[in-house]
Design a protein around this motif. Sequence first.
Motif, short mmCIF file in Angstrom:
data_model
loop_
_atom_site.label_atom_id
_atom_site.label_comp_id
_atom_site.label_asym_id
_atom_site.label_seq_id
_atom_site.Cartn_x
_atom_site.Cartn_y
_atom_site.Cartn_z
N ALA A 94 -3.04 1.56 4.07
CA ALA A 94 -3.49 2.47 4.59
C ALA A 94 -2.96 2.45 6.35
O ALA A 94 -2.47 3.62 6.48
N SER A 95 -3.65 1.35 6.60
CA SER A 95 -4.07 0.95 7.62
C SER A 95 -3.08 1.16 8.46
O SER A 95 -2.17 1.31 9.34
N LEU A 96 -1.87 0.51 7.30
CA LEU A 96 -0.02 0.37 8.06
C LEU A 96 0.60 1.13 8.37
O LEU A 96 1.25 1.72 9.63
N GLN A 97 0.29 2.54 7.03
CA GLN A 97 0.88 3.39 7.36
C GLN A 97 0.48 4.57 8.41
O GLN A 97 1.40 4.66 9.03
N ARG A 98 -0.76 4.25 9.13
CA ARG A 98 -1.73 4.53 9.87
C ARG A 98 -0.93 4.38 11.30
O ARG A 98 -0.45 4.75 12.45
N LYS A 99 -0.66 3.05 11.48
CA LYS A 99 -0.39 1.82 12.41
C LYS A 99 1.41 2.45 12.76
O LYS A 99 1.80 2.50 14.20
N ARG A 133 -8.40 -3.32 -1.34
CA ARG A 133 -8.22 -3.35 -0.60
C ARG A 133 -7.26 -3.10 -0.08
O ARG A 133 -6.80 -3.11 1.05
N HIS A 168 -6.59 -0.36 1.18
CA HIS A 168 -6.82 0.87 2.51
C HIS A 168 -5.66 -0.57 3.69
O HIS A 168 -6.09 0.07 4.01
N ILE A 169 -5.58 -1.42 2.90
CA ILE A 169 -4.16 -2.33 4.12
C ILE A 169 -3.45 -1.39 4.00
O ILE A 169 -2.79 -1.33 5.43
#
Length: 251
Positions: A193-198, A187, A190-191
């Motif tokens: 990775a999502s922050l890195q994409r944003k 988890r 995933h958080i």
Amino acid sequence: MATAPGNQMLEGGGAPPPPGTDMTGICFRDQLWLNSFPLDRNLVFDYFALSPFYDWTCNNEQLRMRSVHPLDLSQLSKMTGTEYMLSEVMEPHLFVIRKQKRDSPDKVTPMLAYYVLDGSIYQAPQLCNVFAARIGRALYYIQKAFTTAASKLEKIGYAGSVDSENETALVESKTAKETIDIKEVKRVDHILASLQRKLPPAPPPPPFPEGYVPPPTGEAEKGTETQEAAETQAPTADPIIDQGPAKRMKF
């Protein structure tokens, strides 16, 4: 003035106490009277007189017996004793009636307050009772917080008084229990990775200015020294392959 016996409803149970005592726990409502007469500033006192909050020995009752409006201030100011005054009006929903003691035309002492809210009559609590209730509630939650903190401190103190052998066993058992939760790790990944994409990509480094020579590193210096040593060392001549034009055999 309209007064009529109606279907009176007294919430709170039991016989009402005499007027002037604490009756904040009861509520009065006469639905039949409300269906028969409008509730406005002219008739609200007649409706209030039906409730157990009304004191029949007040000056307003004497004016009613003389067919004078019970809230006539010109007549009430000439009398002394207990009286009721209409202090706040928001027709037809809210009426505030104040009970006071008149000593002279200019001197009155407030005693109690009542309010008629949408046809239901209540006694307003005194300010000291409101403060006492709020302080009591705050003290309850503070005591509850201290009790919870004390119970946790007792557990910490008990764990600190265990012998060294038992402490070692507890540490080992605690270490065995504190296993890594794979789901929690996934988890968090995933958080992240999502922050890195944003987030936007990192900007490229600025170019070097003209004429700038980066300082040589250790490996670069070693490579340069090896190359210079190879250039300075003269190659050995092969006696068979290259003997020069003078030493070649002539046929």
